[in-house]
Structure formats: C-alpha cells, structure tokens
Write a protein that holds these residues in place. Structure first.
Motif, PDB file in Angstrom:
ATOM      1  N   MET A 354       1.140  -1.129  -0.558  1.00  7.99           N
ATOM      2  CA  MET A 354      -0.167  -0.123   0.057  1.00  7.99           C
ATOM      3  C   MET A 354       0.981   1.257   0.172  1.00  7.99           C
ATOM      4  SD  MET A 354      -3.395  -0.138   0.064  1.00  7.99           S
ATOM      5  CE  MET A 354      -4.408  -1.294   1.005  1.00  7.99           C
ATOM      6  N   LEU A 355       1.688   1.232   0.663  1.00  6.78           N
ATOM      7  CA  LEU A 355       3.537   2.796   0.766  1.00  6.78           C
ATOM      8  C   LEU A 355       3.435   2.536  -0.110  1.00  6.78           C
ATOM      9  CD1 LEU A 355       4.271   1.902   4.651  1.00  6.78           C
ATOM     10  CD2 LEU A 355       2.949   4.323   3.670  1.00  6.78           C
ATOM     11  N   ASP A 357       2.179   1.624  -3.304  1.00 11.02           N
ATOM     12  CA  ASP A 357       0.903   1.275  -4.362  1.00 11.02           C
ATOM     13  C   ASP A 357       2.008   2.451  -5.530  1.00 11.02           C
ATOM     14  OD1 ASP A 357      -1.236   0.569  -5.700  1.00 11.02           O
ATOM     15  OD2 ASP A 357      -1.810   2.367  -5.614  1.00 11.02           O
ATOM     16  N   PRO A 358       1.710   2.177  -6.693  1.00 17.01           N
ATOM     17  CA  PRO A 358       1.442   3.140  -7.731  1.00 17.01           C
ATOM     18  C   PRO A 358       0.845   4.364  -8.291  1.00 17.01           C
ATOM     19  CG  PRO A 358       2.842   0.637  -8.973  1.00 17.01           C
ATOM     20  CD  PRO A 358       1.609   1.054  -7.740  1.00 17.01           C
ATOM     21  N   GLN A 359      -0.664   3.699  -8.299  1.00 12.84           N
ATOM     22  CA  GLN A 359      -1.587   4.638  -8.275  1.00 12.84           C
ATOM     23  C   GLN A 359      -1.157   5.964  -6.950  1.00 12.84           C
ATOM     24  OE1 GLN A 359      -3.564   5.297 -10.455  1.00 12.84           O
ATOM     25  NE2 GLN A 359      -4.810   6.130  -9.756  1.00 12.84           N
ATOM     26  N   LEU A 360      -1.364   5.094  -5.765  1.00 16.45           N
ATOM     27  CA  LEU A 360      -1.713   6.175  -4.335  1.00 16.45           C
ATOM     28  C   LEU A 360      -0.367   7.252  -4.773  1.00 16.45           C
ATOM     29  CD1 LEU A 360      -2.452   3.939  -1.851  1.00 16.45           C
ATOM     30  CD2 LEU A 360      -3.990   5.459  -3.390  1.00 16.45           C
ATOM     31  N   ALA A 362       1.730   8.126  -7.203  1.00 13.44           N
ATOM     32  CA  ALA A 362       1.228   8.901  -8.529  1.00 13.44           C
ATOM     33  C   ALA A 362       0.236  10.253  -8.468  1.00 13.44           C
ATOM     34  CB  ALA A 362       0.732   8.516  -9.196  1.00 13.44           C
ATOM     35  N   ARG A 363      -0.704  10.146  -6.678  1.00 10.88           N
ATOM     36  CA  ARG A 363      -1.599  10.488  -6.800  1.00 10.88           C
ATOM     37  C   ARG A 363      -1.092  11.311  -5.606  1.00 10.88           C
ATOM     38  NH1 ARG A 363      -6.746  10.819  -9.092  1.00 10.88           N
ATOM     39  NH2 ARG A 363      -8.030  10.936  -7.229  1.00 10.88           N
ATOM     40  N   PHE A 365      -0.331  10.533  -2.286  1.00  9.34           N
ATOM     41  CA  PHE A 365      -1.326  10.116  -1.743  1.00  9.34           C
ATOM     42  C   PHE A 365      -0.986   9.894   0.102  1.00  9.34           C
ATOM     43  CE2 PHE A 365      -4.125   7.104   1.582  1.00  9.34           C
ATOM     44  CZ  PHE A 365      -5.273   8.099   1.518  1.00  9.34           C
ATOM     45  N   PHE A 366       0.408   9.327   0.397  1.00  8.72           N
ATOM     46  CA  PHE A 366       0.396   9.934   1.457  1.00  8.72           C
ATOM     47  C   PHE A 366       1.788  10.942   1.424  1.00  8.72           C
ATOM     48  CE2 PHE A 366      -0.246   4.845   0.941  1.00  8.72           C
ATOM     49  CZ  PHE A 366      -1.474   4.838   2.252  1.00  8.72           C
ATOM     50  N   ALA A 380      -1.436   8.652   6.292  1.00 13.17           N
ATOM     51  CA  ALA A 380      -2.547   8.690   4.692  1.00 13.17           C
ATOM     52  C   ALA A 380      -2.829  10.166   4.721  1.00 13.17           C
ATOM     53  CB  ALA A 380      -3.434   7.591   5.466  1.00 13.17           C
ATOM     54  N   VAL A 383      -7.655  12.364   0.971  1.00 11.76           N
ATOM     55  CA  VAL A 383      -8.731  11.408   0.194  1.00 11.76           C
ATOM     56  C   VAL A 383      -8.882  11.759  -0.975  1.00 11.76           C
ATOM     57  CG1 VAL A 383     -10.497   9.383   0.567  1.00 11.76           C
ATOM     58  CG2 VAL A 383      -9.622   9.841   2.308  1.00 11.76           C
TER      59      VAL A 383
ATOM     60  N   THR B 135      -6.583  10.260 -12.653  1.00 10.35           N
ATOM     61  CA  THR B 135      -4.606  10.629 -12.984  1.00 10.35           C
ATOM     62  C   THR B 135      -4.558   9.272 -12.914  1.00 10.35           C
ATOM     63  OG1 THR B 135      -4.512  11.640 -10.906  1.00 10.35           O
ATOM     64  CG2 THR B 135      -4.981  12.866 -12.874  1.00 10.35           C
ATOM     65  N   GLY B 136      -3.164   8.918 -12.993  1.00 12.02           N
ATOM     66  CA  GLY B 136      -2.350   8.060 -12.430  1.00 12.02           C
ATOM     67  C   GLY B 136      -2.325   7.149 -13.503  1.00 12.02           C
ATOM     68  N   PRO B 137      -1.045   6.221 -12.960  1.00 12.09           N
ATOM     69  CA  PRO B 137      -0.940   4.876 -13.933  1.00 12.09           C
ATOM     70  C   PRO B 137      -2.308   3.932 -13.810  1.00 12.09           C
ATOM     71  CG  PRO B 137       0.471   4.551 -12.257  1.00 12.09           C
ATOM     72  CD  PRO B 137      -0.036   6.109 -11.771  1.00 12.09           C
ATOM     73  N   TYR B 138      -3.094   3.718 -12.880  1.00 14.73           N
ATOM     74  CA  TYR B 138      -4.405   2.717 -13.145  1.00 14.73           C
ATOM     75  C   TYR B 138      -5.820   3.703 -13.532  1.00 14.73           C
ATOM     76  CZ  TYR B 138      -1.499   0.187  -9.675  1.00 14.73           C
ATOM     77  OH  TYR B 138      -0.629  -0.944  -9.719  1.00 14.73           O
ATOM     78  N   HIS B 180     -18.700   9.196   1.267  1.00 14.46           N
ATOM     79  CA  HIS B 180     -17.557   9.802   1.019  1.00 14.46           C
ATOM     80  C   HIS B 180     -17.933  10.633   0.268  1.00 14.46           C
ATOM     81  CE1 HIS B 180     -13.774  11.010   2.365  1.00 14.46           C
ATOM     82  NE2 HIS B 180     -12.885  10.073   2.881  1.00 14.46           N
ATOM     83  N   GLN B 206     -10.647   3.217  -4.046  1.00 16.16           N
ATOM     84  CA  GLN B 206      -9.233   2.759  -4.015  1.00 16.16           C
ATOM     85  C   GLN B 206      -8.783   3.876  -2.590  1.00 16.16           C
ATOM     86  OE1 GLN B 206      -5.518   3.106  -6.521  1.00 16.16           O
ATOM     87  NE2 GLN B 206      -4.181   1.750  -5.303  1.00 16.16           N
ATOM     88  N   GLN B 207      -8.561   5.700  -3.077  1.00 21.73           N
ATOM     89  CA  GLN B 207      -7.920   6.024  -2.263  1.00 21.73           C
ATOM     90  C   GLN B 207      -9.165   6.288  -0.534  1.00 21.73           C
ATOM     91  OE1 GLN B 207      -6.236   9.195  -4.338  1.00 21.73           O
ATOM     92  NE2 GLN B 207      -5.543  10.201  -2.562  1.00 21.73           N
ATOM     93  N   LEU B 220      -1.225   0.000   8.698  1.00 20.84           N
ATOM     94  CA  LEU B 220      -0.188   1.272   8.274  1.00 20.84           C
ATOM     95  C   LEU B 220       0.867   2.669   9.119  1.00 20.84           C
ATOM     96  CD1 LEU B 220      -2.261   3.062   5.191  1.00 20.84           C
ATOM     97  CD2 LEU B 220      -0.488   1.065   4.723  1.00 20.84           C
TER      98      LEU B 220
END
Lengths: 437, 399
Positions: A354-355, A357-360, A362-363, A365-366, A380, A383, B135-138, B180, B206-207, B220
């Motif tokens: 999760m930490l 993750d390429p998508q999170l 790229a956005r 998130f963390f 985190a 959102v 946005t993003g690769p996915y 949300h 996902q987020q 986490l």
C-alpha cells in the motif's frame, strides 16, 4: 515546507472535538482535512482508551505477550509517552490540534464551555451517559452559544430502548446486519474476526452531518442538535437485503467472495507466500480477455463456461482452474496482464504494498512528516482532490496539549498568571499523571 | 418553517450502479433536487442487478435500484447523440452540482469534461467518482467492488487465516465511496458559497479505502513502526453462539474481567489471578478456561437477554442480526427509522431511513424511485421544451 496559508473551504469553521476511538475521530478528520480548525479536547486526568493508547502506563510485558498490530508501538516499546506512540492515534491525529483540560472538575467544564462559546461545532461520539455526567448537553451549550451546532453520534441514538447501549464498531456491525452476511458460505459468523467498517461508515456519516449543519447555519443562522445513530448510518449500506426480505422473505447469508452472478470472482493465489490477486469478471468480453491472458487454454473453451450463468454455476471449478494459472505467476504480473486484456483485477495489497502502490503514489496520497516521539513516517493524506483547491496535510498528529497555548491564550484570552495556575492545577499539561490508568 | 439542509441545490445525476447513486441518494435525502439521467431503454445498470421479486428480472423491481434512487426525479437521455449532449449542457447550466461515476475516459469522450462545462456555468461543482481517480498509472484500469478493496483497502487482512482473503459483505466498498463523495460534495458547496466559484472533485474509490478509518490506518502506522506485515488471523474472532443466534460481547481487554465477571453473575472472576492479570489472561489455557465459563453462560441465553444483561453490566456488545431481525427490532421501530414508500410497479416497502435527522427540519418529501424516463417530459419542460419538441426528441431516440 508545507504551504499552510492556502485557501481551504472550511477555514472559517472551528470545531470543538470530543470524539473518541475511530468513528468520531474519523468524522472530525474529514473536516480538519479541508481546513476546519479542529481542537481535540483531551481530558488531562483520564485517558481516552484506544483513541490515544490502551493504557497511559503500558506494561512492556503486555506488549511482549501481544505482538499484534493492535499493540504495535514503535519497536514494540511504548516508552514513557505511549499516548504519543500508539498507531491508532497516528491514524487519526493529523491536521487536528490538541488541548488538555480536566473535565472532572467544574473549572474544566467551564473551560470547555468557554471554548464552545468561540466554536461553531461540538462533535462527540461518547456513550450518552458520559456526556450527561459531564453536564454537557445541547440545551446547556445553546445557552452559551445560541447558534452552536452539536453533533452527537452514539451507537443507537438518543432515544429508544437501546439509547444508552455501549457498542464499538464491531458490535454495531452485528446489529447493523454486516457481520451476518460477511463470511464463507460454509462457516458461521463465529469464524469472523473484527473489522472496523462500522467505524468508517459512522465517520463519513458524522462528517456529512457536520457539513450539512454548517450549510444550514450559513443560510439560516440556526445551529442545532444533530443526533446520529451509528447503527442507523450503517443499516442503509445493506438496503437491498432489507427490501429483498420484504419482497421474497429471503434472509441474505454469507457468500464468501461471490457477488451477484459474477464468475470468476474471487481472491486467487499467486507466486510467493500469502500473495493474492482479486479478479472480477462480470461480462463476456472480460471472460474472453481472461482466456486470452491465460494463453487460450483448451479447458476454457468448455461450453459450460461460455455464458455468465454457466460460469456462475460452475464457479468453483473455474476457481480451481484459475488458481492453477495464477499460482505460477507473481501477483503484479497477473494484475497487469489482465488489465491489459480488459479484465478487472488487482493485487491484494498488504500494508507494505500500500505504501508503495504506484497509483496512490502518483496521486501523492501518503505524506511524510517528522514528529517528536516517533520520528519520520508516512501518513495517509487527503482522500480526494478538488481541482481548484490544492490541498495537502498541514501538520502531523499533535502531541498531547501541543496547542494549549493557542487555545488558552489566543482563543480564550487567558492572562499569563492564570495559564500558570491551570498548568499547576493539572488542566494544562503534556503528560498523564501516574494516577491515570 | 425550517428548510431542509440542502434545499435549493440542483443536482444533475449521471451516476449508475452503486457508488454514484449512493452519493446522490444522500444529497436527495436531505433536500437537494436530484435529476437522475439514465440511458434510454435499459437505464441504470442497477436496474438489472436485483434482488428481484421471485428472482424474475424487471427494470422497475430491482431492490438495489429502488433503495438507492428514492427521492430523485428521472429522465432518459442518449448521450451518444449530439442533441443529447446539448440537452445535458442545458441542464448543467441551470444546476449547482453534476455527479458522474463513469470510467474516466467517458466524459471527455462525450465532450463533457469540467473545463467545457465550467465555461457555461462557472459556479458548477462537478463530482467525478471512479475506481482509481482521473489521474495516475491505473487511471485506465478497470475496478470493481473487490478489485478496489484489494488495491486500496484491508482485503489482505480480512478473513480467517487458513483461507484466502475475504471480501466485506455485499457492496459496502462502493456504498462507502458514495457516502464519502456526498461529504466531499457538500464541502465543495461550502467553498462555493464563500468563493463564488465552483470546483472539480476527483474521487478515487481506491483512495477512499486507503484513507478510511478502518483497521488499515493503524496497521499502516504499526507497519512503519515495526516493519511487520500484518496477515489474516491477527485477532481472536469475537462472535459466539447463543441460544437462538450469535452475539459479539467484548470479553477481552486489560479491564475485561472487572465488567464481565459481574455480567456472568460471577464477580469473583474479577479477582481470579488467571483472568484478572492481563498477562495471565492471554495465556491459551486461561483463555480457554474463560471461554468455557463464558460459553456456558451464553449458550443458555437468547440473543435479546444476553444483550440486555451485557449492557446492564456496561459490557460493549451487539447481536448478530439478519435482515429479518433488523426489520423486527423494536428499537429502530420506536425511532421511526423505516420509511414506507409506495412504488407504482414494485409496490410498497419499508426503506431504510437516514443516518441522522436535523431537528425542526421539514419532513423531506418522499418521492418513489423513478420509473425509467418517468419525468422526462416535465424535466424537459423546465428547460423550455414543449410537448412537440419532446415528441420529436423521442422519435430521434434522444430521450
């Protein structure tokens, strides 16, 4: 450095935050993230269990005997300040201020009321009795600030036979109908472990209540008491099952990883230890994509698998076939080749995945922060994105009483000698006393 | 009379299935005027998902669709036609909010991205809900209830340790993303009230999971603190059978026996060294001994009695309810939680109510879930299409 001066939509809102554990704190987080000044009111002479840590003075032996995520203090060491090192607190504390006050004493309750007088919202999710003992109810708050918004989110609401009942998220999930339907078809609810989805659900519902009340306040000048029953917030998440019972007399039971008549639809084993990929095929073209990704095996041409009802009827056989294929490959490879072929699939991420993750990532998130007692960690973040309102986490979880100066001096206008007195008398502080369990 | 909290907000609703409709349901339930737009002939895909009466599919009888779409007006519109897109723009021009949950490639392909719509309505709040975000690769990946939970949520740690990861019940990941999104929408409305200009919300399911206050957040942090990977089977399952069902009663924790002993009618347990000492209490043999005492007590008690007794002793607890139990429960009945809605084709049902009520608020009008295209004519009339114009739109397959 973070830009903490950017415009955010809730920057004009101050929230006195008496929330505990996950549900209430989660609601306050969603407001804090978009700019509300959320001030956690932390009782200086009574620890809020789980919210801050389990016990103010954690015996090392208890942790050594319980090396689970629930006790995962840094290096399994609670240190002298376990309330600064507990994972749950770090999960909800960002973007919120912390003040201390002893609410067991009349003077402490008066300080709380003074804070309410300069706040827009008070939010709490305690057992109703706890607030009654403190003498903090809406009528009282309204006499201090006529347009105050008070959001209370007890487990079962403030009226009815269960109004005083105590339940955490996992208990609510039972009463709300989730626990019964979650599980494998061949097992009963006693096989289920705790999850805290009920908390997450109550958190977004609580945030929604606050946001609606603020709009109403801005349009009509009226505050009010909003009572949110956490169980009633959860029940609509299963609304179709409740109508189904009325339509067909059917009681929905556990269905494993099945959903509707999708097949294959499951968690499939991949190469490596405890590695999995989730695959969800709901359409013929997705099935065709899956066959192609698997290299067009002969078995997949079986007429029984040609239609969705056929695939659903023979889904366990299909699961075995697909497991035999996925088990030869890494989870990420399976996800990528399936997505290339138009098949919904995703790696079942563990915390480490999760930490990274390429998508999170790229956005964005963390977000990383340094903080006393725990050092540098990823938190985190925000959102969702608002295109015209750039946003990021403003500050990491506050240390206990970190914002006492701001609250007592800037907001409540306390002179120095009074501040010193309240410090001496145990209202203002940064630790819990030896007598606090 | 006090207004409903969201009175005066016009929402154009392009959503389908679950996440998007749950967002606009929450907006509608608190007074927003929601216009649901469905494609002609088949409509929202949820209409085909069921459950249906006697399992016979019918576009107007899906329990899922009915539950998610009360209080909305509905019209059909073919967005693949030039005229359809034009009508949508006319609706958006008069609206405060547009919500959509198409795959991210769809709206730009229709010429309906935020930049274009904002040009005609600068105050517009546009909300896009998608599996992984815009946005993003996915971005172009396909998601679903379990795929989004896999990549963003606590799927990995959910379920018994000796079996594959186990999804949550039903469609809760999608529902959660919708709830949300409703919060996000109203926060954007509050921003719009101050700043006078709109915004574009990009919400990734996902987020919403990755940031949810479920177990994942503490996990986490605990991972970073100790470099451990958490697996399934990390905690003792809390549910136990009782006489007529199952109960979840909090018997553990450092202060457990203090409360549980008296609940069992055995206050002496609180001072029994096997259970009172937290280190002793978690030894397997002592856990088993305590469990045996507890189960003996619980197996003789019906759910309602076990729950009442536990609560009298201040022990956090809850019953494991089925849909039948929830509908019958006197507590929710006493609070008038259920809302009876009569639907001209599907009939009358009690619908799950709202998560909270705002005191003094006018009772929200209850509109039954719309028949496919039920309000097409009146919605078009609102924006200036007369009967003849609507007739020709029908002929052209636009509505």
């Amino acid at each position: 450095m973070k830009d903490n001066n950017r415009w955010l939509p809730l920057a004009d809102i101050r929230i006195a935050d008496m929330t505990i554990v996950l549900a209430g704190t989660g609601a306050a987080s969603l407001m804090a993230d978009w700019g509300a000044e959320v001030i956690r009111i932390e009782p200086s002479q009574a620890l809020q269990p789980v919210t801050r840590t389990i016990l103010a003075h954690m015996p090392q032996s208890l942790i050594d005997a319980n090396k689970t995520w629930y006790y995962a203090f840094p290096n399994w060491d609670p240190g002298d300040h376990p309330w600064e090192r507990y994972p749950f607190y770090h999960a909800h504390g960002k973007n919120k201020m912390s003040m201390t006050v002893d609410l067991k004493r009349e003077e402490g309750r008066q300080i709380l009321k003074n804070l309410v007088a300069v706040s827009d919202v008070l939010i709490e999710n305690n057992v109703p009795e706890t607030m009654e003992k403190l003498g903090v109810d809406y009528e009282e708050l309204r006499s201090i600030k006529p347009d105050i918004i008070m959001v209370r989110m007890p487990a079962y609401g403030l009226s009815g036979p269960y109004s005083g009942y105590r339940s955490f998220g996992s208990h609510l999930e039972g009463a709300g109908g989730h626990t019964y339907i979650r599980g494998y078809e061949d097992s009963d609810p006693s096989a289920n472990e705790d999850i805290y989805f009920g908390d997450a659900c109550a958190a977004v519902s609580g945030a929604y209540a606050v946001a609606l009340a603020i709009r109403r306040l801005k349009r009509t000048g009226k505050g009010g008491l909003i009572e949110l029953s956490q169980s009633e917030a959860l029940i609509p998440f299963f609304g179709e099952n409740l109508i189904d019972y009325q339509m067909n007399g059917r009681i929905t039971g556990p269905k494993g990883n099945d959903l509707y008549d999708m097949a294959p639809h499951n968690a499939y084993r991949c190469l490596g230890e405890d590695r999995w990929v989730a695959i969800a095929v709901g359409k013929d073209n997705e099935w065709a994509g899956l066959i192609h990704a698997m290299g067009d095996p002969d078995w997949a041409q079986d007429a029984r698998f040609a239609t969705q009802p056929g695939r659903y009827q023979h889904r366990r056989e299909l699961d075995e076939r697909i497991n035999a294929w996925t088990a030869q490959h890494e989870d990420r490879w399976v996800m990528e080749i399936l997505q290339e072929n138009g098949v919904p699939a995703g790696t079942i991420n563990d915390v480490s995945d999760m930490l990274t993750d390429p998508q999170l990532a790229a956005r964005g998130f963390f977000e990383e922060f340094d903080r006393p007692y725990t050092g540098r960690n990823k938190y985190a973040g925000i959102v969702y994105k608002m295109g015209n309102t750039p946003n990021s986490v403003r500050f990491p979880p506050a240390t206990l009483g970190q914002h006492n100066n701001h609250v007592y001096r800037d907001l409540l206008g306390l002179p120095d000698n009074e501040y010193v007195r309240l410090e001496r008398e145990g209202h203002i502080g940064t630790t819990y006393g030896d007598n606090v369990p | 009379m006090l207004q409903a909290a969201l009175e005066g907000l016009k929402v154009v609703d392009l959503t389908h299935y679950i996440a998007g409709p749950n967002c606009t349901k929450l907006l509608a339930d608190y007074g927003a005027e929601v216009t649901k737009i469905e494609r002609p002939i088949t409509g929202d895909g949820a209409r085909q998902l069921g459950p249906f009466p006697e399992d016979v599919p019918h576009l107007e009888k899906s329990a899922l669709f009915l539950h998610l779409n009360a209080n909305k007006r509905g019209m059909t519109l073919n967005l693949k036609s030039v005229k359809g897109v034009e009508i949508l723009k006319e609706l958006v021009q008069r609206a405060d909010i547009l919500v959509e949950n198409f795959h991210p490639r769809v709206m730009p392909a229709l010429g309906l991205n935020y930049d274009i719509l904002k040009a005609t309505n600068p105050e517009l709040i546009m909300v896009s809900i998608s599996d992984f975000g815009q946005t993003g690769p996915y971005r172009n990946y396909k998601g679903s209830e379990i795929v989004d939970y896999a990549l963003g949520g606590a799927f990995y740690t959910t379920g018994p340790s000796d079996r594959p990861p186990l999804k949550l019940g039903g469609n809760v990941v999608a529902y959660y993303a919708g709830a949300h999104s409703a919060v996000a929408t109203v926060i954007a409305v509050l921003g719009q009230m101050q700043r006078g200009s709109g915004d574009y919300l990009d919400i990734s399911i996902q987020q919403t999971q990755a940031g949810s206050p479920d177990r994942l957040g503490p996990m986490l942090m605990g991972h970073q603190f100790n470099d451990e990977i958490w697996h399934r089977g990390a905690s003792r399952p809390p549910v136990r059978p009782c006489l007529d069902g199952y109960m979840n009663i909090q018997i553990g924790g450092p202060r457990g026996p203090e409360r549980v002993g008296p609940m069992l009618g055995m206050p002496e347990l609180a001072s029994d060294p096997r259970f009172a000492d937290p280190i002793e209490a978690i030894k397997p043999e002592n856990q088993e001994a305590f469990e045996a005492i507890f189960l003996t007590w619980l197996l003789e008690k019906p759910m309602s009695e076990a729950w009442e007794t536990a609560q009298k002793g201040h022990v956090a607890s809850g019953p494991i309810y089925t849909a039948q139990d929830i509908l019958a429960d006197p507590h929710f009945r006493s609070r008038a939680f259920w809302e009876e809605i009569e639907h001209s084709v599907a009939g009358g049902f009690e619908y799950a109510g709202r998560p909270f009520r705002i005191p003094g608020e006018a009772r929200i009008r209850r509109l039954p879930p719309p028949l496919l295209g039920q309000h097409t004519r009146e919605i078009l009339a609102d924006i200036g299409y007369d009967n003849n114009a609507v007739k020709s739109l029908r002929k052209e397959g636009v509505v």
